[in-house]
Design an enzyme around this catalytic site. Structure first.
Site, PDB file in Angstrom:
ATOM      1  N   THR A 258      43.268  50.374  45.757  1.00  0.00           N
ATOM      2  CA  THR A 258      44.217  50.099  44.675  1.00  0.00           C
ATOM      3  C   THR A 258      43.700  50.669  43.351  1.00  0.00           C
ATOM      4  OG1 THR A 258      43.250  47.930  44.201  1.00  0.00           O
ATOM      5  CG2 THR A 258      45.020  48.013  45.822  1.00  0.00           C
ATOM      6  N   CYS A 289      48.607  52.255  38.450  1.00  0.00           N
ATOM      7  CA  CYS A 289      49.896  51.684  38.071  1.00  0.00           C
ATOM      8  C   CYS A 289      50.703  52.675  37.238  1.00  0.00           C
ATOM      9  CB  CYS A 289      49.688  50.379  37.305  1.00  0.00           C
ATOM     10  SG  CYS A 289      48.631  50.520  35.844  1.00  0.00           S
ATOM     11  N   THR A 319      43.310  45.135  29.905  1.00  0.00           N
ATOM     12  CA  THR A 319      42.914  44.792  31.272  1.00  0.00           C
ATOM     13  C   THR A 319      41.544  44.127  31.280  1.00  0.00           C
ATOM     14  OG1 THR A 319      41.925  46.967  31.664  1.00  0.00           O
ATOM     15  CG2 THR A 319      44.254  46.698  32.255  1.00  0.00           C
ATOM     16  N   ASN A 320      41.147  43.696  32.466  1.00  0.00           N
ATOM     17  CA  ASN A 320      39.931  42.896  32.606  1.00  0.00           C
ATOM     18  C   ASN A 320      38.656  43.671  32.316  1.00  0.00           C
ATOM     19  OD1 ASN A 320      38.959  40.258  33.302  1.00  0.00           O
ATOM     20  ND2 ASN A 320      38.153  41.117  35.198  1.00  0.00           N
ATOM     21  N   ASN A 453      52.479  46.478  35.110  1.00  0.00           N
ATOM     22  CA  ASN A 453      51.318  47.183  35.652  1.00  0.00           C
ATOM     23  C   ASN A 453      50.508  46.327  36.629  1.00  0.00           C
ATOM     24  OD1 ASN A 453      50.901  46.383  32.576  1.00  0.00           O
ATOM     25  ND2 ASN A 453      48.963  45.936  33.623  1.00  0.00           N
TER      26      ASN A 453
END
Length: 481
Positions: A258, A289, A319-320, A453
């Protein structure tokens, strides 16, 4: 009776019909592996209000809301047929029936339109396919939700295990809690229980083994009864063939990444190039994404107008991998506080286009800005076309693509003049064309493409896994009966 009374009575009638649809839709899925759609949107596990809202979407087709009073007869007709595994679109059936001038009954027309899924033509139900999630972060948990949601018939994808690093006391309880409640995507639709002694999470009856491992080479999946599984790597730690091959352990047949793959790892965007996957390919990537958001509309525009060159600017949620507060980060700007800043960063989406669309000769450049929202991004696709056109022509073309083309599961279309990013949380499409923001001047077109996303991308991942597992069933009716 007042007009308001008439409206309320009509609403109650439609509620009653939608309520009657629910057991029919559920029975078709459980007993026959038939997924009932309405213009590419699944009606499985929808509430009464959810079914009515999905019907309202159909006003984009001819300006009028499609009523359950129109689609219910087609659903009832489906229950009388000897159907095999398939996806059947009630919206397309109703639309095509209106245009048919042969005087057929609803039952006759339906039987003819879905003949490829009945009798001697139907596909046999397949054995369930085991799936393993390696990593259980944002994408991993959303993919888990989708897999559990789609396990209704018991003959599709079956989530058997997740692999994570040990996290100390009550690790499994905490992970189950994160699956149960999500600050962005809300509550899990169903029930979740934990058996710490057996190291399992049970979600809507699906027993999911939690396997603790620091390295793929430490796991023998056959010890857990897992066979010929598809492993989805959500960590992004390995992105080339050599690294991802570490997952090809006993019990694992294929690996899906992914994140964008490197080297010769195929980057797959479902709807665009998933049919190029070789049957013996064991390792593939679902790209990013943003790649999934821009490639389908880019293909659609190139097919109709030709694209000479383009630039994509993504305004992306944080994002993380960014810091909450300013701190050390291997990437200079990503070390600055994500919730407090707009952060210029790089995107590999533009370069990844070549892998998904090798026939596209146009040069596509790209850049990205991370912004302080937790989910939903927008890609601004600026294209130089091979011929001049008008805003009206592009508007109508993309609207039709979103409704009837092979890309209708990837591309959505919205005309709401007040749409903002949070409106698209939970969208299952790879991207949503914002019609109001569309700009066209001669041979220049600028598309504004919203995308969740997290969830929209997870839907694309599951579609790829369904395809390679053989449980992606054909959709009926075709564009012509």
């Amino acid at each position: 009776m007042t007009v308001n009374d008439d409206s309320f009575t009509n609403w109650k009638i439609r509620e009653e019909i939608a309520e009657a649809m629910i057991p029919l839709i559920g029975k078709l899925q459980r007993e026959r592996d038939v997924t009932v759609l309405l213009h590419s949107r699944s009606l499985v596990n929808k509430s009464v209000v959810g079914i009515l809202k999905t019907h309202r979407f159909a006003r984009q087709i001819d300006g009028a809301e499609l009523s359950v009073t129109e689609t219910m007869p087609f659903l009832e007709a489906l229950t009388t047929l000897d159907l095999g595994p398939s996806q059947i679109d009630l919206g397309m059936l109703a639309t095509m029936y209106k245009a048919d001038e042969r005087g057929l009954s609803v039952g006759q027309f339906t039987a003819e339109a879905v003949a490829g899924a009945t009798g001697a033509n139907k596909i046999e139900r397949r054995e369930p396919r085991d799936v393993v999630l390696y990593g259980f972060g944002r994408i991993g948990r959303l993919v888990a939700r989708l897999l559990v949601e789609k396990a209704g018939s018991g003959n599709g994808l079956r989530l058997r295990a997740i692999v994570v690093r040990g996290g100390g006391a009550q690790d499994i309880v905490k992970r189950a809690s994160l699956l149960r409640r999500d600050s962005i995507h809300g509550q899990f639709q169903g029930t979740i229980t934990v058996d710490e002694d057996a190291s399992t999470i049970v979600a809507n009856g699906n027993e999911i083994k939690v396997i603790y491992a620091d390295d793929p080479s430490h796991v023998d999946y056959t010890e857990y009864g897992i066979r010929d599984a598809i492993l989805i790597d959500n960590t992004g730690k390995w992105r080339d063939r050599e690294g991802l091959s570490k997952h090809l352990r006993p019990g694992i047949e294929k690996v899906v990444l992914t994140a964008p793959g490197k080297g010769d790892v195929p980057n797959i965007v479902h709807g665009v190039n998933h049919d190029t996957i070789k049957p013996d390919e064991q390792i593939l990537s679902c790209a990013s994404c943003t790649t999934n958001a821009i490639v389908p509309p880019l293909k659609a525009m190139d097919d109709e107008y030709g694209v000479l060159r383009g630039h994509v600017e993504t305004v992306h949620s944080f994002t993380n991998d960014q810091n909450l507060l300013d701190n050390y980060h291997k990437s200079e700007r990503r070390g600055r506080s994500a919730p407090l800043n707009m952060v210029i960063t790089e995107t590999g989406a533009a370069s990844a286009v070549a892998k998904a669309l090798p026939d596209l000769k146009a040069k596509i450049s790209g850049s990205s800005i991370r912004v302080p929202v937790p989910d939903v991004s927008i890609a601004i696709l600026n294209l130089q076309l091979a011929r001049e056109t008008t805003r009206e022509e592009v508007h109508d073309y993309l609207r039709e693509v979103s409704l009837t083309s092979p890309l209708k599961r990837q591309i959505d279309f919205i005309t709401a003049p007040d749409a903002v990013s949070s409106d698209f949380i939970g969208s299952r499409h790879a991207s949503i064309v914002d019609a109001g923001a569309l700009k066209v001047d001669g041979d220049n077109a600028i598309l504004y493409l919203w995308y969740d996303n997290e969830f929209g991308y997870s839907c694309q991942v599951v579609r790829v896994v369904q395809h390679v597992s053989g449980v992606e069933y054909p959709t009926y009716p075709a564009t012509a009966v």
